[in-house]
Design an enzyme around this catalytic site. Structure first.
Site, PDB file in Angstrom:
ATOM      1  N   CYS A  62      36.957  43.866  32.291  1.00 38.95           N
ATOM      2  CA  CYS A  62      35.875  44.041  33.243  1.00 38.95           C
ATOM      3  C   CYS A  62      35.887  45.348  33.681  1.00 38.95           C
ATOM      4  O   CYS A  62      36.901  46.047  34.228  1.00 38.95           O
ATOM      5  CB  CYS A  62      35.391  42.946  34.128  1.00 38.95           C
ATOM      6  SG  CYS A  62      33.772  43.109  34.799  1.00 38.95           S
ATOM      7  N   ASP A  64      34.643  46.136  36.775  1.00 30.95           N
ATOM      8  CA  ASP A  64      34.701  46.194  38.175  1.00 30.95           C
ATOM      9  C   ASP A  64      35.805  46.687  38.954  1.00 30.95           C
ATOM     10  O   ASP A  64      36.979  47.102  38.598  1.00 30.95           O
ATOM     11  CB  ASP A  64      35.116  44.289  38.546  1.00 30.95           C
ATOM     12  CG  ASP A  64      34.719  44.057  39.877  1.00 30.95           C
ATOM     13  OD1 ASP A  64      35.550  44.716  40.813  1.00 30.95           O
ATOM     14  OD2 ASP A  64      33.950  43.119  39.878  1.00 30.95           O
ATOM     15  N   ARG A  66      37.246  46.568  41.356  1.00 29.74           N
ATOM     16  CA  ARG A  66      38.390  45.851  42.188  1.00 29.74           C
ATOM     17  C   ARG A  66      39.652  45.541  41.579  1.00 29.74           C
ATOM     18  O   ARG A  66      40.479  44.876  41.954  1.00 29.74           O
ATOM     19  CB  ARG A  66      37.858  44.604  42.987  1.00 29.74           C
ATOM     20  CG  ARG A  66      36.621  44.846  43.928  1.00 29.74           C
ATOM     21  CD  ARG A  66      35.915  43.501  44.411  1.00 29.74           C
ATOM     22  NE  ARG A  66      35.146  42.887  43.360  1.00 29.74           N
ATOM     23  CZ  ARG A  66      34.386  41.758  43.154  1.00 29.74           C
ATOM     24  NH1 ARG A  66      34.570  41.304  44.353  1.00 29.74           N
ATOM     25  NH2 ARG A  66      33.756  41.108  42.120  1.00 29.74           N
ATOM     26  N   HIS A 118      37.934  38.089  35.081  1.00 31.85           N
ATOM     27  CA  HIS A 118      38.453  37.905  36.554  1.00 31.85           C
ATOM     28  C   HIS A 118      37.610  36.768  37.183  1.00 31.85           C
ATOM     29  O   HIS A 118      36.289  36.805  36.993  1.00 31.85           O
ATOM     30  CB  HIS A 118      38.397  39.223  37.247  1.00 31.85           C
ATOM     31  CG  HIS A 118      37.152  39.846  37.609  1.00 31.85           C
ATOM     32  ND1 HIS A 118      36.313  39.710  38.792  1.00 31.85           N
ATOM     33  CD2 HIS A 118      36.482  40.803  36.790  1.00 31.85           C
ATOM     34  CE1 HIS A 118      35.169  40.179  38.481  1.00 31.85           C
ATOM     35  NE2 HIS A 118      35.064  40.905  37.339  1.00 31.85           N
ATOM     36  N   CYS A 121      33.272  37.187  38.671  1.00 37.45           N
ATOM     37  CA  CYS A 121      32.956  38.269  38.107  1.00 37.45           C
ATOM     38  C   CYS A 121      31.228  38.209  38.019  1.00 37.45           C
ATOM     39  O   CYS A 121      30.435  37.212  37.929  1.00 37.45           O
ATOM     40  CB  CYS A 121      33.202  38.020  36.478  1.00 37.45           C
ATOM     41  SG  CYS A 121      32.542  39.331  35.363  1.00 37.45           S
TER      42      CYS A 121
END
Length: 247
Positions: A62, A64, A66, A118, A121
């Site tokens: 992803c 993302d 983080r 993750h 999400c």
């Protein structure tokens, strides 16, 4: 353009860099410091990086901010070939992902493809929502929404919202693993005897741990069987048919 040139000339006259007037000046300065520190610690690092790459792993994950793919498994530059998108979705017509996959398998000869989602999400959360997100996002997340609709009764039988969210995050990884395994690139690699395993993981933001979803595929003969078995395990059908406990 005239203003830009004038500003550049002014900075040159004052002996300062025009980078200082950039909103990203702090990032450029940090890069400069990083490069100097890296070179001082390992003088051969950058010359080595410039000669080429031979990673053993491809990562599909992803976007993302983080989740930093190499950091979470203790790897460094040159160790992992990475493709990322919203919610680590596999779409068979996505030429971006498919081109990265082909390069990784056919030219870099990676030995492992890791599909890593993750928990928590946002893309999966958007797919679970009843309202539209708007624009291209609804189209992009359609495969996850379709997966949810296909098994709606069993998924909705999980009444705890966080548990349901976690479940769909894992199911989405399994679905993407299944899709990757059925690409021409991967099937051809297996057919010619190339060493290649496709894995499914899910990263937990709250403690930094990766959960192995126990789907490790090394041949086309086991793809569908493993996918079906794991989906059934994840869905725990007893939720949908659970009967009240007698008094």
């Amino acid at each position: 353009m005239i203003t830009t040139v004038a500003n550049e000339d002014l900075h040159e006259q004052n002996g300062t860099s025009c980078e200082s007037c950039s909103p990203l000046a702090h990032l450029l300065e940090a890069n400069n410091d990083w490069a100097k520190t890296k070179h001082s610690a390992v003088p051969t690092h950058f010359p080595t990086m410039a000669t080429g790459q031979s990673p053993q792993y491809m990562y599909i994950g992803c976007s993302d901010s983080r989740v930093v793919p190499t950091d979470i498994v203790g790897l460094g530059p040159g160790d992992m070939f990475v493709h990322r998108n919203i919610a680590n979705v596999f779409i068979s017509s996505d030429v971006n992902l498919l081109s990265v996959l082909q390069y990784a398998v056919d030219y870099l000869k990676v030995k492992h493809i890791i599909v890593c989602g993750h928990y928590n999400c946002g893309g999966v959360q958007g797919a679970l929502a009843t309202q539209q997100l708007g624009g291209i996002l609804d189209i992009w997340l359609r495969p996850i929404k379709d997966m949810i609709l296909e098994r709606r009764a069993q998924i909705e039988a999980v009444t705890d919202e966080q548990e349901r969210w976690d479940l769909v995050c894992e199911m989405n990884v399994l679905k993407s693993v299944h899709g990757v395994c059925h690409t021409t690139t991967v099937l051809n690699a297996w057919e010619r005897g190339q060493e290649l395993t496709v894995h499914g993981w899910c990263y937990r933001l709250k403690d930094g741990r990766v959960r192995d979803l126990k789907i490790d595929v090394t041949s086309p003969s086991t793809v569908d069987m493993k996918f079906t078995k794991l989906i059934k395990q994840k869905l725990r059908p007893e939720y949908a048919t659970e009967k009240p406990v007698p008094n």
